[in-house]
Design a protein around this motif. Sequence first.
Motif, PDB file in Angstrom:
ATOM      1  N   GLY A 357       0.803  -1.219   0.000  1.00  0.00           N
ATOM      2  CA  GLY A 357       0.000   0.000   0.000  1.00  0.00           C
ATOM      3  C   GLY A 357       0.832   1.263   0.000  1.00  0.00           C
ATOM      4  N   ARG A 358       1.651   1.440  -1.013  1.00  0.00           N
ATOM      5  CA  ARG A 358       2.582   2.556  -1.061  1.00  0.00           C
ATOM      6  C   ARG A 358       1.945   3.823  -1.651  1.00  0.00           C
ATOM      7  NH1 ARG A 358       6.196   1.580   2.471  1.00  0.00           N
ATOM      8  NH2 ARG A 358       7.772   2.840   1.372  1.00  0.00           N
ATOM      9  N   ARG A 359       2.781   4.852  -1.845  1.00  0.00           N
ATOM     10  CA  ARG A 359       2.281   6.115  -2.413  1.00  0.00           C
ATOM     11  C   ARG A 359       1.553   5.860  -3.728  1.00  0.00           C
ATOM     12  NH1 ARG A 359       0.417   9.513  -4.798  1.00  0.00           N
ATOM     13  NH2 ARG A 359       0.800  11.747  -4.873  1.00  0.00           N
ATOM     14  N   THR A 360       2.160   5.068  -4.599  1.00  0.00           N
ATOM     15  CA  THR A 360       1.467   4.481  -5.731  1.00  0.00           C
ATOM     16  C   THR A 360       1.323   3.005  -5.420  1.00  0.00           C
ATOM     17  OG1 THR A 360       2.466   6.076  -7.247  1.00  0.00           O
ATOM     18  CG2 THR A 360       1.466   4.112  -8.223  1.00  0.00           C
ATOM     19  N   PRO A 361       0.108   2.503  -5.315  1.00  0.00           N
ATOM     20  CA  PRO A 361      -0.099   1.160  -4.765  1.00  0.00           C
ATOM     21  C   PRO A 361       0.396   0.035  -5.672  1.00  0.00           C
ATOM     22  CG  PRO A 361      -2.125   2.454  -4.682  1.00  0.00           C
ATOM     23  CD  PRO A 361      -1.164   3.205  -5.538  1.00  0.00           C
ATOM     24  N   LEU A 362       0.611  -1.085  -5.023  1.00  0.00           N
ATOM     25  CA  LEU A 362       0.862  -2.386  -5.635  1.00  0.00           C
ATOM     26  C   LEU A 362       2.188  -2.493  -6.378  1.00  0.00           C
ATOM     27  CD1 LEU A 362      -2.708  -3.319  -6.916  1.00  0.00           C
ATOM     28  CD2 LEU A 362      -1.739  -3.486  -4.608  1.00  0.00           C
ATOM     29  N   PRO A 363       3.291  -2.183  -5.677  1.00  0.00           N
ATOM     30  CA  PRO A 363       4.590  -2.498  -6.267  1.00  0.00           C
ATOM     31  C   PRO A 363       4.704  -3.999  -6.500  1.00  0.00           C
ATOM     32  CG  PRO A 363       4.826  -2.066  -3.923  1.00  0.00           C
ATOM     33  CD  PRO A 363       3.416  -1.689  -4.289  1.00  0.00           C
ATOM     34  N   ALA A 364       5.511  -4.372  -7.460  1.00  0.00           N
ATOM     35  CA  ALA A 364       5.653  -5.792  -7.786  1.00  0.00           C
ATOM     36  C   ALA A 364       6.271  -6.582  -6.650  1.00  0.00           C
ATOM     37  CB  ALA A 364       6.491  -5.954  -9.055  1.00  0.00           C
ATOM     38  N   LEU A 365       7.103  -5.933  -5.864  1.00  0.00           N
ATOM     39  CA  LEU A 365       7.730  -6.559  -4.706  1.00  0.00           C
ATOM     40  C   LEU A 365       7.301  -5.791  -3.460  1.00  0.00           C
ATOM     41  CD1 LEU A 365       9.802  -8.866  -4.102  1.00  0.00           C
ATOM     42  CD2 LEU A 365      11.570  -7.086  -4.051  1.00  0.00           C
ATOM     43  N   SER A 366       6.949  -6.512  -2.414  1.00  0.00           N
ATOM     44  CA  SER A 366       6.498  -5.863  -1.184  1.00  0.00           C
ATOM     45  C   SER A 366       7.602  -4.989  -0.599  1.00  0.00           C
ATOM     46  CB  SER A 366       6.081  -6.931  -0.163  1.00  0.00           C
ATOM     47  OG  SER A 366       5.710  -6.333   1.064  1.00  0.00           O
ATOM     48  N   ALA A 367       7.197  -3.849  -0.024  1.00  0.00           N
ATOM     49  CA  ALA A 367       8.157  -2.870   0.480  1.00  0.00           C
ATOM     50  C   ALA A 367       8.958  -3.377   1.675  1.00  0.00           C
ATOM     51  CB  ALA A 367       7.436  -1.577   0.856  1.00  0.00           C
ATOM     52  N   ASP A 368       8.525  -4.436   2.327  1.00  0.00           N
ATOM     53  CA  ASP A 368       9.298  -4.968   3.444  1.00  0.00           C
ATOM     54  C   ASP A 368      10.275  -6.063   3.003  1.00  0.00           C
ATOM     55  OD1 ASP A 368       7.356  -6.838   2.898  1.00  0.00           O
ATOM     56  OD2 ASP A 368       6.666  -7.069   4.964  1.00  0.00           O
ATOM     57  N   GLU A 369      10.442  -6.248   1.714  1.00  0.00           N
ATOM     58  CA  GLU A 369      11.445  -7.181   1.199  1.00  0.00           C
ATOM     59  C   GLU A 369      12.776  -6.453   1.015  1.00  0.00           C
ATOM     60  OE1 GLU A 369      11.276 -10.393   0.695  1.00  0.00           O
ATOM     61  OE2 GLU A 369       9.167 -10.559   1.271  1.00  0.00           O
ATOM     62  N   THR A 370      13.876  -7.146   1.276  1.00  0.00           N
ATOM     63  CA  THR A 370      15.193  -6.508   1.238  1.00  0.00           C
ATOM     64  C   THR A 370      15.569  -6.011  -0.157  1.00  0.00           C
ATOM     65  OG1 THR A 370      16.232  -8.679   0.973  1.00  0.00           O
ATOM     66  CG2 THR A 370      16.064  -7.811   3.208  1.00  0.00           C
ATOM     67  N   ASP A 371      15.049  -6.631  -1.209  1.00  0.00           N
ATOM     68  CA  ASP A 371      15.385  -6.220  -2.576  1.00  0.00           C
ATOM     69  C   ASP A 371      14.528  -5.063  -3.086  1.00  0.00           C
ATOM     70  OD1 ASP A 371      17.375  -8.124  -2.827  1.00  0.00           O
ATOM     71  OD2 ASP A 371      16.059  -9.627  -3.721  1.00  0.00           O
ATOM     72  N   TYR A 372      13.573  -4.635  -2.306  1.00  0.00           N
ATOM     73  CA  TYR A 372      12.626  -3.601  -2.746  1.00  0.00           C
ATOM     74  C   TYR A 372      13.322  -2.272  -3.009  1.00  0.00           C
ATOM     75  CZ  TYR A 372       8.853  -0.140  -2.357  1.00  0.00           C
ATOM     76  OH  TYR A 372       7.983   0.896  -2.573  1.00  0.00           O
ATOM     77  N   LYS A 373      12.919  -1.621  -4.080  1.00  0.00           N
ATOM     78  CA  LYS A 373      13.434  -0.297  -4.414  1.00  0.00           C
ATOM     79  C   LYS A 373      12.253   0.657  -4.621  1.00  0.00           C
ATOM     80  CE  LYS A 373      17.814  -1.541  -4.659  1.00  0.00           C
ATOM     81  NZ  LYS A 373      17.619  -2.956  -4.263  1.00  0.00           N
ATOM     82  N   GLY A 374      12.222   1.719  -3.856  1.00  0.00           N
ATOM     83  CA  GLY A 374      11.117   2.665  -3.925  1.00  0.00           C
ATOM     84  C   GLY A 374      11.067   3.466  -5.207  1.00  0.00           C
ATOM     85  N   TRP A 375      12.171   3.466  -5.959  1.00  0.00           N
ATOM     86  CA  TRP A 375      12.190   4.170  -7.235  1.00  0.00           C
ATOM     87  C   TRP A 375      11.890   3.239  -8.396  1.00  0.00           C
ATOM     88  CZ3 TRP A 375      16.214   1.673  -9.586  1.00  0.00           C
ATOM     89  CH2 TRP A 375      17.243   1.198  -8.768  1.00  0.00           C
ATOM     90  N   GLY A 376      11.710   1.959  -8.100  1.00  0.00           N
ATOM     91  CA  GLY A 376      11.280   1.031  -9.136  1.00  0.00           C
ATOM     92  C   GLY A 376      12.199  -0.146  -9.339  1.00  0.00           C
ATOM     93  N   ASP A 377      13.339   0.069  -9.995  1.00  0.00           N
ATOM     94  CA  ASP A 377      14.247  -1.023 -10.365  1.00  0.00           C
ATOM     95  C   ASP A 377      13.489  -2.155 -11.046  1.00  0.00           C
ATOM     96  OD1 ASP A 377      16.613  -2.381 -10.729  1.00  0.00           O
ATOM     97  OD2 ASP A 377      16.639  -3.241  -8.711  1.00  0.00           O
ATOM     98  N   TYR A 378      12.683  -1.751 -11.998  1.00  0.00           N
ATOM     99  CA  TYR A 378      11.878  -2.684 -12.774  1.00  0.00           C
ATOM    100  C   TYR A 378      10.902  -3.433 -11.872  1.00  0.00           C
ATOM    101  CZ  TYR A 378      11.638  -3.599 -17.728  1.00  0.00           C
ATOM    102  OH  TYR A 378      11.240  -3.595 -19.033  1.00  0.00           O
ATOM    103  N   TRP A 379      11.030  -4.756 -11.773  1.00  0.00           N
ATOM    104  CA  TRP A 379      10.062  -5.526 -10.981  1.00  0.00           C
ATOM    105  C   TRP A 379      10.453  -5.638  -9.509  1.00  0.00           C
ATOM    106  CZ3 TRP A 379       5.362  -7.123 -12.765  1.00  0.00           C
ATOM    107  CH2 TRP A 379       5.152  -7.014 -14.148  1.00  0.00           C
TER     108      TRP A 379
END
Length: 461
Positions: A357-379
């Motif tokens: 549930g981010r600023r723009t919802p539904l990132p491909a990877l959950s924000a609490d995952e270590t690989d998550y990037k808030g600027w995108g990094d593709y998937w």
Amino acid sequence: MKRREFTKKMGITAGVLGITTMYSCNNETNVSDLKKEIDCPSQFNVTSDLSQKMYDRALEITKSKVRGGVTEAFFKKPFIDAAFSQNIFLWDTCFMVCFAKYHLDELPVHQALDNFYDQIEDDGYICREYRHDGTPLWSKEHPVSINPPLLAFAELELYSVSNDKERLKRVYPILKKNFDFLVRTYQMDDDLFYADTLGMGMDNIQRYPKDWNNDGKGMTHHELADKLGKLNVTGEERLNTFITEYPVTLQGLWNKQGRLVDFSCQMAMLADQLKTIADHIDEFRDVETYTTIHSTIKKAVNDLCWNENDGMYYDLGFGKQIIRKHIGMYWALLGKVVPEERLDRFVSHLENPKEFGRRTPLPALSADETDYKGWGDYWRGGVWAPTSYMVLKGLTAYKQHDVAQRIAKKTYDSVAEVFAMTNTFWENYAPDLVSYGMPAKNDFCGWTALIPIAVYREYLT
């Protein structure tokens, strides 16, 4: 094709927008107050004039990418195209149907699907990508050659506006034959399905366990991208190198060792959709078969992939759950495999600001995952129109209309704000910025037209 995880290395780069808005609600609010987090509004006002401009621009871009004709080596009839390259892409095409269905007089969508049906092989194999000369890009000997099985999904989307039973009758034998190939080839003894990360479309999300390195054998996808970027060769030669090298990367080597929730649930969805089509065209002898297959997959997903502590489905690796949350888990909704008693917990992750549930919802990877990037990094953080639309449709299937509408509005508003600054649509978007994702291709309609057309019509008007 290597596709999008390599776009930056292949010379297609995207910078940050000149004006961006950081995701700031968590800094201003107690994160335990979930309702306030969910309701944190955008300050941007989407006017009716802007919505119309977005709609018209999406149609304009899509129509400008229609191809097929005498100049084509193989595809002679006009069809809507993702316009990512000269090749045609299966899951892009299927999602494009979901907005093109509203403009069948302007957008040649039927032929876009027929391009894939025309290539079906005797055993039912359809490649996920074909070159401009009609040859498959990938060998069916490796699971990278298949995409999410969305052809029946696309046909039912078409049928929802056309009521064309004759088309359903014509394509049903093809869909059935392809389904049989996928079951025969990819379903394992535990009734779940294996596949390939790149083939399943979420290119650079790691699907293998964090401690698995294949005894040090095999490049990572980033290492392969670096290698490709250093080659002083033509684009075609670079692509051919990628096709050769990918199957022996770590990502390409990870397939039968694991089971994928998204592909397993997509196959449950496909069984259910084929049952629906069989009902529509009076092929009643097949209904029981599809019902049985769906029940079998549903049981396996819930017995083996559900984690009661986390309220989440997880992929498997060597028979053990891989604790990693990605948006692919939510194919479980369209697959109709989620029991009612598990639904609320499963859906709650979608609006949790610490997860999806981010600023723009539904990132491909959950924000609490270590690989998550808030600027995108593709998937690894990007927000993608097709997976967002998939979630919305899944929520609708479970009558979670309020949740769907909230997510749809937040997504639409963010895309609108970026559109207001750029006058175009992007391949993906950043979850924690009001920005396109990095990297992302512009003028992408392509599946991103789902937001200004299908999401707008189906969830916001």
